[in-house]
Design an enzyme around this catalytic site. Structure first.
Site: not given
Ligand code: NCD
Length: 308
Positions: A58-59, A86, A108, A136
């Site tokens: 999703r993100t 590598k 991320r 997040h």
């Molecule tokens: C969350 C995350 O990545 O922290 N997912 C997301 O970004 N929607 C929640 C999760 O992974 O549990």
């Protein structure tokens, strides 16, 4: 509202309430414009790099869709086919990508606070798409945006945050963003070993009324929102601890039917066993809407960071 122009977006604590409300209104405006025109031209000629060094659906996708809907371009770093295999370090990789001059970079990475560490070395504004178990912030934006849309306000609400509060990064950022609003009560609902981290409580002390409980039953009817999270299996040092806790909390339709009042149900997703698909048919189930809202609030954030 141009206060976010060129800024790194690292923590939900960094926002002012007025900025957050401005983003909510802008997200609603962009939703309308996108539904009318499909693709807009605010970000024409701008390039966003997405660098996800931990898994994401999703993100990453909602950031990419958001940038395309704003009329910009996206370059995605393909982790599996990269020189990380590598032995190249994450820092070198990010410096190389930054050298190609993206206008914004969404990152991320698994190390807590990594975005702060790297921000000074990277010219492009960095948007934190999740730093391990720490934070997040853009998930918190879409979570509170969803609450604001569904309940028409944020002030005065009571929110239950349930599940893996220790290793989850969404409970911390959600708590921080809620702390910008007035008269908020949070119930942290988890077994003791998964309770919310002390540092999170320190950061909201005096701004939010909070309680820690083990069981949702006693508080359900007080809640305006129940925010469920999965056990963060990948962050457990001891797999037997995960197995022991697996199934220790679960929301399904039968359980919910016991209560006179059911709050709106949210979840950052992915869900595993903690939220039964049978709940999806209830009018209170808002998690798919929540995921969709992510694209609009991220479009608003990108537009503000780019200053376009
Ligand atoms: C969350 C995350 O990545 O922290 N997912 C997301 O970004 N929607 C929640 C999760 O992974 O549990």
């Amino acid at each position: 509202m141009s206060s976010l122009k060129g800024k790194d977006i690292i923590s939900a604590l960094q926002f002012e309430r007025a900025e957050v409300e401005g983003l909510f209104r802008l997200a609603d405006q962009l939703r309308k414009e996108i539904s009318e025109k499909g693709v807009l031209d605010y970000a024409k000629g701008k390039v966003m790099a997405t660098v996800f060094l931990e898994p994401s659906t999703r993100t990453k996708l909602s950031f990419q869709f958001a940038m395309v809907r704003l009329g910009g371009e996206v370059i995605d770093f393909e982790v599996s086919a990269s020189s990380l295999a590598k032995g190249e370090t994450d820092i070198d990789t990010l410096k190389i990508i930054d050298g190609y001059d993206p206008d914004v970079m969404v990152l991320r990475q698994k190390k807590p606070h990594f975005p702060e560490e790297i921000a000074g070395m990277i010219k492009a504004p960095i948007i934190n798409g999740g730093d391990g178990p720490n934070e997040h912030p853009t998930q918190a934006l879409l979570d509170v945006y969803t609450i604001w849309r569904e309940l028409g306000k944020v002030d005065g609400l009571t929110i239950g945050i349930m599940g893996d509060l220790k290793y989850g990064r969404t409970p911390s950022s959600l708590s921080y963003l809620l702390s910008k609003f007035n008269d908020i009560t949070i119930y942290y609902i988890a077994p003791d070993v998964l309770q919310i981290r002390e540092e999170v409580l320190k950061n909201i002390e005096g701004k939010v009324t909070y309680h820690q409980v083990n069981d949702v039953s006693g508080v359900m009817e007080k809640l305006d929102v129940l925010y469920v999270t999965r056990l963060q299996k990948e962050r457990f040092k001891d797999p037997s601890e995960y197995e022991r806790l697996k199934g220790s909390y679960k929301i399904d339709k039968e359980f919910l039917s016991k209560f006179k009042r059911i709050p709106i149900i949210m979840h950052p997703l992915p869900r595993v066993w903690e939220l039964d698909p049978g709940v999806d048919e209830l009018p209170q189930a808002k998690y798919f809407e929540q995921a969709k809202n992510g694209m609009y609030i991220r479009a608003a954030l990108i537009k503000e960071v780019l200053g376009v």
